[in-house]
Design a protein around this motif. Structure first.
Motif, PDB file in Angstrom:
ATOM      1  N   ALA A  68       0.812  -1.221   0.000  1.00 55.88           N
ATOM      2  CA  ALA A  68       0.000   0.000   0.000  1.00 55.88           C
ATOM      3  C   ALA A  68       0.845   1.271   0.000  1.00 55.88           C
ATOM      4  N   SER A  69       2.147   1.151   0.143  1.00 49.26           N
ATOM      5  CA  SER A  69       2.988   2.318   0.434  1.00 49.26           C
ATOM      6  C   SER A  69       3.269   3.220  -0.754  1.00 49.26           C
ATOM      7  N   SER A  70       3.061   2.734  -1.985  1.00 45.29           N
ATOM      8  CA  SER A  70       3.383   3.577  -3.147  1.00 45.29           C
ATOM      9  C   SER A  70       2.414   3.299  -4.282  1.00 45.29           C
ATOM     10  N   PRO A  71       2.227   4.261  -5.182  1.00 46.83           N
ATOM     11  CA  PRO A  71       1.355   4.031  -6.344  1.00 46.83           C
ATOM     12  C   PRO A  71       1.826   2.854  -7.194  1.00 46.83           C
ATOM     13  N   GLU A  72       3.154   2.677  -7.294  1.00 42.15           N
ATOM     14  CA  GLU A  72       3.690   1.602  -8.127  1.00 42.15           C
ATOM     15  C   GLU A  72       3.340   0.227  -7.554  1.00 42.15           C
ATOM     16  N   SER A  73       3.582   0.044  -6.260  1.00 39.65           N
ATOM     17  CA  SER A  73       3.306  -1.264  -5.652  1.00 39.65           C
ATOM     18  C   SER A  73       1.807  -1.538  -5.592  1.00 39.65           C
ATOM     19  N   ARG A  74       1.024  -0.496  -5.338  1.00 40.93           N
ATOM     20  CA  ARG A  74      -0.432  -0.681  -5.348  1.00 40.93           C
ATOM     21  C   ARG A  74      -0.890  -1.101  -6.741  1.00 40.93           C
ATOM     22  N   GLY A  75      -0.356  -0.445  -7.766  1.00 41.33           N
ATOM     23  CA  GLY A  75      -0.746  -0.765  -9.136  1.00 41.33           C
ATOM     24  C   GLY A  75      -0.403  -2.197  -9.511  1.00 41.33           C
ATOM     25  N   GLN A  76       0.793  -2.660  -9.104  1.00 37.29           N
ATOM     26  CA  GLN A  76       1.185  -4.041  -9.387  1.00 37.29           C
ATOM     27  C   GLN A  76       0.248  -5.031  -8.705  1.00 37.29           C
ATOM     28  N   PHE A  77      -0.080  -4.752  -7.436  1.00 40.15           N
ATOM     29  CA  PHE A  77      -0.993  -5.635  -6.700  1.00 40.15           C
ATOM     30  C   PHE A  77      -2.357  -5.686  -7.385  1.00 40.15           C
ATOM     31  N   ILE A  78      -2.861  -4.548  -7.791  1.00 33.32           N
ATOM     32  CA  ILE A  78      -4.186  -4.487  -8.414  1.00 33.32           C
ATOM     33  C   ILE A  78      -4.210  -5.287  -9.707  1.00 33.32           C
TER      34      ILE A  78
END
Length: 378
Positions: free
Chosen positions: A112-122
């Motif tokens: 949840a800490s960054s837009p990049e990691s959130r985007g990958q998870f999604i």
């Protein structure tokens, strides 16, 4: 023109009636690990009565180190059986829950800490749902900003994760979340209005309000408190979420199908609030000190020797024999929670977990508690 106006008015009335008479939710979590219980407690996805649930949520899948979702140890078999339930009930919604108590916060916090990691998870979540023909994702982070590896930034980051999931799902997939009901657990973790505005449904875990680590017996899901004391109750949790900006029509009221148990310090002191020396003895099927499935509870009571009482203030039953004390749900208490959900105009009800019901009908009818939950639509 007059006839056309009458027809138009009739169409409006009919449309309104469809909107206001839609079925309430009966959300059924299935704990994957109960496939490993001995008979008659062994439960797999194909034991689900698909006609008694509007949503079935497979619990749980975990998180990987690369913002991905890990499949369960059993592989894809569970998802195949989940998909097959739609052959029985084509209207059933199937979801997968990611996280759970064992997952904790560390990986969630990092995702949840960054837009990049959130985007990958999604994107990984969408691939999972697409590959297994699932209808949605249930976020079960227990809990943002709490536990090992958590961060205070988890609160806004979780809101961002939910918002970005919702936007990317674009109405194609459902987005739900399991959240604690109690103020003392929920307040540190959530921007409640921000989270609820971006979820399709909120599965309110209105249980575990008293736990086996407590020094006295207590009701884990008492509907109300005694007298003016209405803290640590189902009602207090529902009111807290609604009063802090969560829409009642999105909330599914969680009901536990498992019991909490304690060992009494003095067998003669056996009421609510009695001193205890530790958790109760494990059951033969669930094998977990301090907890029993409803099927284990009803089997014990049917065998005789137990005193059963119904707490008229908290609206839940308890039972004791010797130094063993059980706080549980029965058909009466579940029915009262259903009526409460109706009175509060909630979205419906949720159960953790369907596999703890008397699904074989050992004590009488099959799925007695789940049938009681289904009165939400009566």
């Amino acid at each position: 023109m007059k006839m056309r106006g009458i027809i138009f008015l009739l169409a409006v009335v009919l449309e309104a009636s469809v909107v206001t008479t839609h079925a309430k939710n009966v959300v059924c979590y299935v704990a994957d690990w109960t496939i490993g219980r001995p008979e008659p407690g062994r439960f797999d996805i194909d034991n689900v009565d698909a006609n008694l649930c509007t949503h079935v949520i497979y619990a749980f899948v975990g998180l990987g180190d690369n913002n991905n979702i890990k499949l369960p140890d059993r592989g894809v078999d569970g998802f195949d059986k989940l998909r097959a339930l739609k052959n029985i009930n084509p209207n059933l919604k199937t979801l997968v829950a990611v996280g759970g108590g064992a997952e904790g916060s560390e990986r969630f916090s990092r995702i949840a800490s960054s837009p990049e990691s959130r985007g990958q998870f999604i994107e990984n979540a969408i691939s999972l749902m697409k590959n297994f023909n699932l209808d949605g994702l249930d976020l079960d982070w227990e809990y943002p900003a709490q536990g090992n590896g958590a961060s205070p930034q988890d609160v806004p980051n979780y809101t961002n994760l939910v918002r970005e999931c919702k936007a990317r799902f674009s109405g194609q997939y459902l987005l739900t979340a399991a959240v604690p009901s109690s103020e003392w657990s929920a307040r540190p973790s959530y921007d409640i209005a921000g989270v609820c505005n971006n979820l399709d449904l909120i599965n309110l875990m209105a249980y575990d309000l008293h736990n086996v680590g407590d020094p006295v017996t207590g009701m884990q899901a008492g509907l109300y408190g005694p007298g003016k004391d209405d803290t640590d109750t189902v009602n207090a949790g529902v009111r807290f979420w609604i009063n802090n900006g969560c829409q009642a029509e999105k909330i599914n009221l969680g009901v536990p199908f498992y019991a909490k148990t304690w060992t009494l310090t003095n067998p003669n002191d056996n009421g609510v609030g009695a001193p205890v020396s530790g958790p109760g003895s494990p059951g033969p099927l669930s094998a977990n000190p301090g907890s029993l499935s409803y099927s284990e509870v009803c089997s014990k009571i049917n065998a005789g020797g137990w005193t059963v009482r119904y707490d008229e203030q908290r609206r839940v039953p308890y039972a004791f024999q010797g130094d063993q004390w059980i706080g549980f749900e029965n058909v009466q208490s579940v029915s009262e929670k259903v009526q409460y959900a109706k009175d509060q105009q909630l979205a419906g009800v949720m159960v953790w977990a369907i596999n703890d019901d008397d699904f074989h009908g050992i004590c009488g009818d099959q799925y007695p508690l789940l049938h009681a939950l289904n009165t939400i639509n009566n």
